[in-house]
Scaffold this active site. Structure first.
Site, PDB file in Angstrom:
ATOM      1  N   GLY A  12     123.698 -89.391  40.141  1.00  0.00           N
ATOM      2  CA  GLY A  12     123.144 -90.607  39.560  1.00  0.00           C
ATOM      3  C   GLY A  12     121.664 -90.705  39.846  1.00  0.00           C
ATOM      4  O   GLY A  12     121.014 -89.717  40.159  1.00  0.00           O
ATOM      5  N   CYS A  13     121.142 -91.892  39.763  1.00  0.00           N
ATOM      6  CA  CYS A  13     119.720 -92.127  39.997  1.00  0.00           C
ATOM      7  C   CYS A  13     119.295 -91.505  41.319  1.00  0.00           C
ATOM      8  O   CYS A  13     119.916 -91.728  42.354  1.00  0.00           O
ATOM      9  CB  CYS A  13     119.448 -93.627  40.005  1.00  0.00           C
ATOM     10  N   PHE A  14     118.241 -90.723  41.278  1.00  0.00           N
ATOM     11  CA  PHE A  14     117.851 -89.974  42.481  1.00  0.00           C
ATOM     12  C   PHE A  14     117.259 -90.835  43.585  1.00  0.00           C
ATOM     13  O   PHE A  14     117.235 -90.437  44.738  1.00  0.00           O
ATOM     14  CB  PHE A  14     116.949 -88.792  42.158  1.00  0.00           C
ATOM     15  N   TRP A  15     116.780 -92.041  43.264  1.00  0.00           N
ATOM     16  CA  TRP A  15     116.153 -92.878  44.288  1.00  0.00           C
ATOM     17  C   TRP A  15     117.104 -93.219  45.420  1.00  0.00           C
ATOM     18  O   TRP A  15     116.765 -93.101  46.594  1.00  0.00           O
ATOM     19  CB  TRP A  15     115.660 -94.192  43.697  1.00  0.00           C
ATOM     20  N   HIS A 155     123.733 -96.698  45.224  1.00  0.00           N
ATOM     21  CA  HIS A 155     124.263 -95.819  46.262  1.00  0.00           C
ATOM     22  C   HIS A 155     124.404 -96.565  47.580  1.00  0.00           C
ATOM     23  O   HIS A 155     123.497 -97.293  47.974  1.00  0.00           O
ATOM     24  CB  HIS A 155     123.346 -94.608  46.448  1.00  0.00           C
TER      25      HIS A 155
END
Length: 164
Positions: A12-15, A155
């Protein structure tokens, strides 16, 4: 001289993944970027087929690929195809980019453990893909949640270890 290794994953979103992994024992560096796609020099606006991934540099004296994957499966939902939270599309797929046969076999074994645990309501949809060139994302994406502590993430730690 260090004997650090690298691991490449996408969830998912890497942040959010970067922010959680940076705090794990043995992780020496994180970099977010694009991996597994079709174009050279991808950008946030042009990365067909690439996943939003993360390059983890780790010290094998302190952690290992198996522990990294265990944590990976604890901080994102690996059962959703091409989706994490509000983020939808191939860029947000769950993927492990293995560098050799040993990593592939470890990933397959961990997936079996995660599926057998029945902690998730569905089966793991994480893809196993041969590692391809990792392209660092634009600077404003690096350490994003450090720079923007109120930024979006889906996350978080959901379970204790899958490993015994």
């Amino acid at each position: 001289m260090t004997n650090y290794k690298k691991a490449y994953i996408a969830g998912g979103c890497f942040w959010g993944m970067e922010e959680l992994f940076r705090k794990q024992k043995g992780i020496k560096d994180t970099e977010v970027g694009y991996i597994g796609g079709t174009n050279d020099h991808p950008t946030y606006k042009n990365h067909p087929g690439h996943a939003e991934g993360i390059e983890l540099t780790y010290d094998p004296a302190e952690t290992n690929f198996e522990k990294i994957l265990d944590y990976f499966f604890r901080i994102h939902n690996p059962t959703t195809l091409n989706r994490q939270g509000n983020d939808i599309g191939e860029s947000y797929r769950s993927a492990i980019f293995y560098q050799n046969e040993e990593e592939k076999q470890l990933a397959e074994a961990i997936i079996k453990i995660v599926d057998a645990s029945e902690r998730w309501s569905g089966k793991v949809a994480t893809t196993l893909e041969p590692c391809s060139k990792f392209w660092a994302a634009e600077e404003y994406h690096q350490d994003y949640l450090v720079k923007n502590p109120d930024g979006y993430t889906c996350h978080f730690e959901r379970f204790d270890t899958f490993l015994k």
